[in-house]
Scaffold this motif. Structure first.
Motif, mmCIF file in Angstrom:
data_model
loop_
_atom_site.group_PDB
_atom_site.id
_atom_site.type_symbol
_atom_site.label_atom_id
_atom_site.label_comp_id
_atom_site.label_asym_id
_atom_site.label_seq_id
_atom_site.Cartn_x
_atom_site.Cartn_y
_atom_site.Cartn_z
ATOM 1 N N GLY A 1 0.818 -1.207 0.000
ATOM 2 C CA GLY A 1 0.000 0.000 0.000
ATOM 3 C C GLY A 1 0.846 1.249 0.000
ATOM 4 O O GLY A 1 1.013 1.896 -1.016
ATOM 5 N N PHE A 2 1.405 1.609 1.130
ATOM 6 C CA PHE A 2 2.350 2.720 1.203
ATOM 7 C C PHE A 2 3.242 2.533 2.417
ATOM 8 O O PHE A 2 2.894 1.840 3.371
ATOM 9 C CB PHE A 2 1.639 4.083 1.256
ATOM 10 N N ILE A 3 4.406 3.158 2.350
ATOM 11 C CA ILE A 3 5.364 3.120 3.450
ATOM 12 C C ILE A 3 5.846 4.543 3.680
ATOM 13 O O ILE A 3 6.168 5.262 2.731
ATOM 14 C CB ILE A 3 6.561 2.197 3.143
ATOM 15 N N ARG A 4 5.905 4.947 4.921
ATOM 16 C CA ARG A 4 6.303 6.316 5.259
ATOM 17 C C ARG A 4 7.681 6.330 5.917
ATOM 18 O O ARG A 4 7.981 5.503 6.779
ATOM 19 C CB ARG A 4 5.273 6.947 6.197
ATOM 20 N N SER A 5 8.499 7.265 5.484
ATOM 21 C CA SER A 5 9.794 7.524 6.124
ATOM 22 C C SER A 5 9.750 8.904 6.763
ATOM 23 O O SER A 5 9.211 9.845 6.172
ATOM 24 C CB SER A 5 10.934 7.473 5.099
ATOM 25 N N TYR A 6 10.298 9.022 7.955
ATOM 26 C CA TYR A 6 10.376 10.308 8.644
ATOM 27 C C TYR A 6 11.825 10.787 8.615
ATOM 28 O O TYR A 6 12.719 10.094 9.088
ATOM 29 C CB TYR A 6 9.899 10.178 10.088
ATOM 30 N N VAL A 7 12.031 11.966 8.064
ATOM 31 C CA VAL A 7 13.382 12.500 7.940
ATOM 32 C C VAL A 7 13.559 13.662 8.920
ATOM 33 O O VAL A 7 12.842 14.656 8.851
ATOM 34 C CB VAL A 7 13.670 12.990 6.515
ATOM 35 N N ASN A 8 14.482 13.495 9.840
ATOM 36 C CA ASN A 8 14.877 14.573 10.759
ATOM 37 C C ASN A 8 16.183 15.170 10.245
ATOM 38 O O ASN A 8 17.103 14.431 9.895
ATOM 39 C CB ASN A 8 15.082 14.039 12.173
ATOM 40 N N TYR A 9 16.245 16.486 10.201
ATOM 41 C CA TYR A 9 17.477 17.122 9.751
ATOM 42 C C TYR A 9 17.559 18.537 10.312
ATOM 43 O O TYR A 9 16.582 19.059 10.871
ATOM 44 C CB TYR A 9 17.548 17.161 8.220
ATOM 45 N N GLU A 10 18.720 19.130 10.161
ATOM 46 C CA GLU A 10 18.931 20.500 10.604
ATOM 47 C C GLU A 10 19.385 21.372 9.444
ATOM 48 O O GLU A 10 20.080 20.904 8.541
ATOM 49 C CB GLU A 10 19.995 20.558 11.711
ATOM 50 N N ILE A 11 18.981 22.637 9.478
ATOM 51 C CA ILE A 11 19.580 23.659 8.630
ATOM 52 C C ILE A 11 20.542 24.435 9.528
ATOM 53 O O ILE A 11 20.116 25.074 10.492
ATOM 54 C CB ILE A 11 18.522 24.605 8.041
ATOM 55 N N ASP A 12 21.826 24.329 9.249
ATOM 56 C CA ASP A 12 22.803 24.931 10.151
ATOM 57 C C ASP A 12 22.967 26.427 9.883
ATOM 58 O O ASP A 12 22.255 27.014 9.054
ATOM 59 C CB ASP A 12 24.144 24.188 10.075
ATOM 60 N N GLY B 1 23.356 27.592 6.354
ATOM 61 C CA GLY B 1 22.280 27.323 5.410
ATOM 62 C C GLY B 1 22.363 25.957 4.758
ATOM 63 O O GLY B 1 21.577 25.649 3.856
ATOM 64 N N HIS B 2 23.292 25.116 5.219
ATOM 65 C CA HIS B 2 23.431 23.772 4.667
ATOM 66 C C HIS B 2 22.645 22.775 5.517
ATOM 67 O O HIS B 2 22.504 22.952 6.733
ATOM 68 C CB HIS B 2 24.891 23.349 4.611
ATOM 69 N N ILE B 3 22.193 21.711 4.877
ATOM 70 C CA ILE B 3 21.503 20.644 5.611
ATOM 71 C C ILE B 3 22.536 19.776 6.319
ATOM 72 O O ILE B 3 23.630 19.540 5.799
ATOM 73 C CB ILE B 3 20.629 19.799 4.662
ATOM 74 N N SER B 4 22.204 19.316 7.521
ATOM 75 C CA SER B 4 23.140 18.505 8.294
ATOM 76 C C SER B 4 22.361 17.584 9.231
ATOM 77 O O SER B 4 21.147 17.726 9.398
ATOM 78 C CB SER B 4 24.096 19.394 9.101
ATOM 79 N N LYS B 5 23.081 16.638 9.814
ATOM 80 C CA LYS B 5 22.519 15.708 10.800
ATOM 81 C C LYS B 5 21.232 15.060 10.311
ATOM 82 O O LYS B 5 20.227 15.018 11.021
ATOM 83 C CB LYS B 5 22.292 16.420 12.142
ATOM 84 N N ILE B 6 21.277 14.529 9.098
ATOM 85 C CA ILE B 6 20.101 13.875 8.515
ATOM 86 C C ILE B 6 19.939 12.501 9.140
ATOM 87 O O ILE B 6 20.893 11.737 9.266
ATOM 88 C CB ILE B 6 20.261 13.737 6.991
#
Length: 259
Positions: A194-205, A208-213
């Protein structure tokens, strides 16, 4: 002083996958048709097994496909195998496959880029989660996490819009990035679930870069794809609190589904 501000954004991604082609050229021989059909059937079975987290069986199907020697420059099955190895802890074996894809003269530029991106994630050094939780318990950034920021991070192009629309603009920018970057075919692993959900936690430092994904969810394979996609997020304008640049944390659910 650095502060981490917790914001929650909701992005649900439904991925529509078209039906797979099953025909062969009328000039093809019967044996070639049989091998080609087995190749496609094996890959479809592998995807369904990945959706059910039966990773060992999925790899067996991919190995049978490799034995048929019909890849014709399509390294997607090998990338799927490397992703399975990566999420099951066989990091060195995964790196070997990624490097083979990168070195392959008949692999597409897109496939090579995905292999490089996944290899970078595979080689990241991560602190144990328990240590991270213990570190945060008494930290200033944890205690200040519920405070509201004055200026949220802004996706490129949002700066010219009214301030009250910046959060929505950021969410739309991230959503468009996901749609452009995600491997649509990967959603086919959900065909039996049916469907599968992923939860993504991350930071914008503060640069302005994404980190700690960190991607979590039922299916580790899809979590890895969600991680890969978010790791390609372009640099944005960082958030501000009390006139200082601040770290902002986000949580985004991504739903993989076949329509």
């Amino acid at each position: 002083m650095k502060k981490t501000i917790l914001l929650t954004a909701l992005i649900i991604l439904s991925i529509a996958c078209g039906s797979q082609k099953s025909g062969m050229s009328q000039n093809g021989k019967n044996s070639e048709k049989s091998d080609d059909q087995e190749y496609r059937d094996r890959f479809q079975n592998a995807k369904e097994l990945i959706g059910r987290e039966k990773y060992s069986s999925a790899i067996l199907n991919i190995d049978h496909m490799t034995a048929l020697q019909l890849n014709n420059g399509d390294y997607t099955p090998q990338r799927y195998k490397a992703m399975i190895l990566q999420v099951t802890g066989e990091k060195e074996e995964a790196n070997i496959i990624y490097q083979n894809i990168i070195n392959a003269t008949d692999a597409s530029a897109s496939e090579k880029n995905k292999a490089r991106q996944l290899m970078l994630i595979n080689n990241e050094k991560k602190a144990p989660l328990l240590n991270e939780i213990n570190r945060l318990k008494d930290s200033t950034e944890f205690k200040n996490a519920i405070k509201v920021i004055e200026v949220p991070p802004m996706f490129p192009g949002c700066e010219t819009l009214p301030q009250e629309t910046w959060n929505k603009c950021m969410s739309r920018g991230v959503a468009k990035h996901i749609v452009r970057t995600i491997d649509v075919d990967i959603a086919q692993v959900t065909s039996n679930t049916g469907f599968i959900r992923s939860y993504v936690n991350y930071e914008i430092d503060t640069t302005g870069h994404i980190s700690k994904i960190r991607a979590t969810g039922k299916n580790k394979f899809l979590n890895l794809e969600a991680h890969r996609v978010m790791a390609q997020l372009p640099q944005v304008t960082p958030g501000y609190t009390n006139g200082e640049k601040t770290v902002v944390s986000y949580t985004i659910p991504i739903r993989f589904t076949v329509d």
